[in-house]
Scaffold this motif. Structure first.
Motif, PDB file in Angstrom:
ATOM      1  N   ALA A 186       0.827  -1.207   0.000  1.00 22.20           N
ATOM      2  CA  ALA A 186       0.000   0.000   0.000  1.00 22.20           C
ATOM      3  C   ALA A 186       0.860   1.255   0.000  1.00 22.20           C
ATOM      4  N   TYR A 187       1.911   1.266   0.799  1.00 22.39           N
ATOM      5  CA  TYR A 187       2.801   2.419   0.826  1.00 22.39           C
ATOM      6  C   TYR A 187       3.500   2.596  -0.527  1.00 22.39           C
ATOM      7  N   PHE A 188       3.937   1.496  -1.124  1.00 24.44           N
ATOM      8  CA  PHE A 188       4.590   1.597  -2.435  1.00 24.44           C
ATOM      9  C   PHE A 188       3.605   2.094  -3.490  1.00 24.44           C
ATOM     10  N   SER A 189       2.347   1.703  -3.379  1.00 23.79           N
ATOM     11  CA  SER A 189       1.352   2.166  -4.360  1.00 23.79           C
ATOM     12  C   SER A 189       1.129   3.665  -4.260  1.00 23.79           C
ATOM     13  N   ASP A 190       1.433   4.239  -3.103  1.00 26.18           N
ATOM     14  CA  ASP A 190       1.304   5.682  -2.917  1.00 26.18           C
ATOM     15  C   ASP A 190       2.580   6.433  -3.266  1.00 26.18           C
ATOM     16  N   GLY A 191       3.557   5.710  -3.822  1.00 23.28           N
ATOM     17  CA  GLY A 191       4.755   6.375  -4.334  1.00 23.28           C
ATOM     18  C   GLY A 191       5.918   6.466  -3.367  1.00 23.28           C
ATOM     19  N   LEU A 192       5.823   5.831  -2.200  1.00 26.26           N
ATOM     20  CA  LEU A 192       6.928   5.890  -1.249  1.00 26.26           C
ATOM     21  C   LEU A 192       8.061   4.965  -1.679  1.00 26.26           C
ATOM     22  N   ARG A 193       9.284   5.331  -1.288  1.00 28.15           N
ATOM     23  CA  ARG A 193      10.452   4.498  -1.557  1.00 28.15           C
ATOM     24  C   ARG A 193      10.711   3.584  -0.362  1.00 28.15           C
ATOM     25  N   THR A 194      11.621   2.628  -0.552  1.00 29.17           N
ATOM     26  CA  THR A 194      11.863   1.622   0.478  1.00 29.17           C
ATOM     27  C   THR A 194      12.245   2.257   1.814  1.00 29.17           C
ATOM     28  N   SER A 195      13.128   3.256   1.782  1.00 26.41           N
ATOM     29  CA  SER A 195      13.560   3.904   3.025  1.00 26.41           C
ATOM     30  C   SER A 195      12.393   4.592   3.723  1.00 26.41           C
ATOM     31  N   GLU A 196      11.478   5.169   2.943  1.00 28.52           N
ATOM     32  CA  GLU A 196      10.329   5.857   3.517  1.00 28.52           C
ATOM     33  C   GLU A 196       9.332   4.861   4.111  1.00 28.52           C
ATOM     34  N   VAL A 197       9.140   3.736   3.406  1.00 28.05           N
ATOM     35  CA  VAL A 197       8.256   2.691   3.928  1.00 28.05           C
ATOM     36  C   VAL A 197       8.814   2.137   5.233  1.00 28.05           C
ATOM     37  N   ALA A 198      10.120   1.902   5.248  1.00 29.95           N
ATOM     38  CA  ALA A 198      10.760   1.381   6.460  1.00 29.95           C
ATOM     39  C   ALA A 198      10.549   2.331   7.633  1.00 29.95           C
ATOM     40  N   TYR A 199      10.694   3.632   7.398  1.00 31.45           N
ATOM     41  CA  TYR A 199      10.498   4.633   8.456  1.00 31.45           C
ATOM     42  C   TYR A 199       9.050   4.633   8.936  1.00 31.45           C
ATOM     43  N   LYS A 200       8.103   4.593   7.997  1.00 26.75           N
ATOM     44  CA  LYS A 200       6.686   4.622   8.350  1.00 26.75           C
ATOM     45  C   LYS A 200       6.306   3.415   9.210  1.00 26.75           C
ATOM     46  N   MET A 201       6.892   2.245   8.885  1.00 27.10           N
ATOM     47  CA  MET A 201       6.502   1.010   9.554  1.00 27.10           C
ATOM     48  C   MET A 201       7.395   0.667  10.742  1.00 27.10           C
ATOM     49  N   GLY A 202       8.448   1.444  10.944  1.00 23.55           N
ATOM     50  CA  GLY A 202       9.353   1.165  12.041  1.00 23.55           C
ATOM     51  C   GLY A 202      10.154  -0.109  11.839  1.00 23.55           C
ATOM     52  N   LEU A 203      10.492  -0.387  10.576  1.00 22.78           N
ATOM     53  CA  LEU A 203      11.226  -1.603  10.225  1.00 22.78           C
ATOM     54  C   LEU A 203      12.530  -1.227   9.529  1.00 22.78           C
ATOM     55  N   SER A 204      13.420  -2.193   9.404  1.00 21.34           N
ATOM     56  CA  SER A 204      14.626  -1.979   8.615  1.00 21.34           C
ATOM     57  C   SER A 204      14.269  -2.123   7.134  1.00 21.34           C
ATOM     58  N   GLU A 205      15.085  -1.548   6.278  1.00 17.88           N
ATOM     59  CA  GLU A 205      14.841  -1.651   4.840  1.00 17.88           C
ATOM     60  C   GLU A 205      14.893  -3.107   4.390  1.00 17.88           C
TER      61      GLU A 205
END
Length: 237
Positions: A186-205
């Motif tokens: 879902a985050y990728f579908s909204d145009g976020l990059r891997t580093s941004e998704v990791a930050y949003k979810m509190g996970l490592s890349e």
């Protein structure tokens, strides 16, 4: 709502390949493309070739493809590596024959385009793959800038179009994804990059990449973009 999700909702109104195609090409000007060719040559008896060029050009082009005379199918559908296309990128194609270069020059002039790039969805060593030629009237430098800005959206659009045209990739797809896998897509579908998704979810890349890899396997998708397209098309996200 992202452009891709909005497009998916629009495409839901179309039940035939032609309706899906028309819905998809309506958004091309939003990300700088003027002409596009979609070809699925995987079914040799009934290949599908679609373009927003005029009917006269499209019919002539289909005959050339079916006769094995199209340099795009021979050179861009055999592997997944993106290649630049169009007369503005001639210097990138020293491996092509003069006949092939002449064909590209004639096609570019007829379509009023200068630059473009290939997106291969399903490669085939014999050129009987699935892919698109995305084209513009930009010069080489301006196209490079446009590509840097929009390539992620272009690729997502290509995958969503393919998912829409290939009904089996989106219909009756069982929901076997975990919540974290769905969140990543879902985050990728909204145009976020891997580093941004990791930050949003509190996970490592690397953990995000693992979730996406497992999602791809569950959806039988070759790439992350294809997994996103299938998930969006099936309304999982």
């Amino acid at each position: 709502m992202s452009l891709i999700r909005s497009l998916a909702d629009t495409m839901d109104a179309g039940s035939t390949p032609l309706q899906i195609w028309k819905s998809a090409i309506e958004c091309l000007p939003q990300f700088g493309l003027s002409k596009v060719i979609f070809m699925d040559l995987s079914q040799r008896d009934t290949p599908l070739i679609l373009t927003n060029a005029c009917d006269t050009w499209a019919n002539r082009y289909r005959h050339a493809v079916l006769a094995g005379l199209d340099p795009f199918a021979r050179n861009c559908l055999t592997g997944t590596t993106t290649q630049t296309t169009g007369i503005g990128h001639f210097e990138d194609h020293e491996h092509l024959t003069q006949v092939e270069l002449d064909q590209i020059a004639q096609g570019s002039a007829s379509l009023g385009v200068r630059t473009g790039m290939s997106v291969t969805i399903r490669p085939d060593i014999n050129g009987a793959g699935v892919g698109l030629n995305l084209m513009t009237d930009y010069n080489r430098a301006d196209f490079s800038q446009l590509r840097a800005e929009h390539e992620d959206t272009w690729r997502a659009w290509c995958q969503l179009l393919y998912a829409g045209l290939n009904a089996q990739s989106a219909k009756n797809q069982p929901l076997t994804l975990t919540k974290k896998q769905l969140d990543c897509l879902a985050y990728f579908s909204d145009g976020l990059r891997t580093s941004e998704v990791a930050y949003k979810m509190g996970l490592s890349e690397s953990t995000v990449e693992l979730h996406v890899r497992n999602a791809r396997l569950s959806l039988n998708a070759r790439t992350r973009d294809q997994a996103v397209a299938i998930a969006v098309r099936a309304k999982f996200i």
